[in-house]
Design an enzyme around this catalytic site. Structure first.
Site: not given
Ligand code: PGA
Length: 271
Positions: A141, A143, A148
């Site tokens: 994602d 990160h 996040e």
């Protein structure tokens, strides 16, 4: 930004370990920021080999990026049960090199006061003189650490909820293999912030595999956005190296340009 593309995972790991090994050799008292996940395993294996061949970690101070809340190192707990990052670091690196136990810092997932711990961790990094070289992977994602999508790009060490994608990725990579039920997986973590990472004097980011190709392209060539927290790399003022294998680099629009720059640097001895 130095973007280095290697044929495969093994060669990418070799390159990354070379960067860290040279760093430790040149600055034995350095402060290393370290990462967990599947990607750094190959790098750590090579660092272990380099240690066996004489690389000395006795003066190195280490700070890890993150840890799940609810787990922490307890060597009495079998590995299958304890999927803490403290355990991972012990198994994959620390127990094989001569870094001093008192110089190892990993966020304490078992702390009774996570918020207080986060402030303390930031202070500890400062007291050590700041991180000289921070190793980071990149999550599916986008990160860094557990920052996040939606985390501030100025964040400091804090408690973060894991995104659905991270939960799923880390379940597949670690918890499932260990036979842990999905609902037993921690949902929160302590992580260095993006701001903490950007304070490091150098950053080495590694990524491997076609599954990372889209997110690597977003990180390096997409807009700087809190939706891909590693895109903060584009605002970073220190020395940054991104080591990729061909598959992870395959969606970069300017790939040929990066390869050209690396060749030029080699040719002119600037590498
Ligand atoms: P991975 O994780 O190395 O297991 O892909 C990277 C990360 O989450 O930073």
């Amino acid at each position: 930004m130095d973007i280095i593309v290697r044929e495969n995972y093994e060669e990418m790991s070799e390159y990354a370990a070379g960067v860290i090994g040279r760093f430790v050799r040149n600055k034995p008292y350095c402060v290393l920021g370290l990462a967990t996940g599947s990607t750094p395993i190959g790098t750590y294996r090579r660092l272990i080999k380099m240690h066996r061949e004489g690389l000395d970690f006795s003066k190195v101070v280490a700070f890890n990026l993150d840890e799940y809340i609810g787990v922490g190192i307890n060597l009495d707990v079998p590995y299958e049960v304890d999927q803490s990052y403290a355990r991972f670091m012990h198994e994959e690196l620390f127990s094989h090199i001569n870094v001093k136990k008192e110089n190892i810092h990993i966020p304490d997932g078992l702390t009774k006061d996570p918020t207080g711990f986060c402030s303390w961790y930031e202070e500890e990094i400062k007291r050590a003189g700041g991180i000289d070289l921070q190793l980071v992977g990149i999550g599916g994602d986008g990160h860094w650490g557990f920052n996040e999508p939606g985390s501030s790009l100025a964040s400091r060490t804090s408690i973060q909820a894991l995104s659905p994608q991270t939960l799923s990725d880390n379940y597949e990579s670690f918890y499932k293999k260990a036979g842990v039920e999905r609902d037993k997986m921690p949902h929160f973590a302590i992580t260095m912030g993006i701001g903490t990472i950007l304070d490091s004097k150098n950053i080495l980011m590694i990524a491997s595999g076609v599954n990372k190709a889209d997110v690597v392209a977003k990180c390096i060539e997409g807009p700087v956005t809190s939706q891909i927290t590693s895109s903060a790399i584009q605002l970073y003022a220190g020395g940054v190296t991104v080591a990729l294998d061909k598959a992870a680099a395959s969606k970069l629009q300017n790939l040929q340009h990066y390869i050209h720059i690396e060749r030029l640097k080699e040719e002119y001895g600037m590498g």
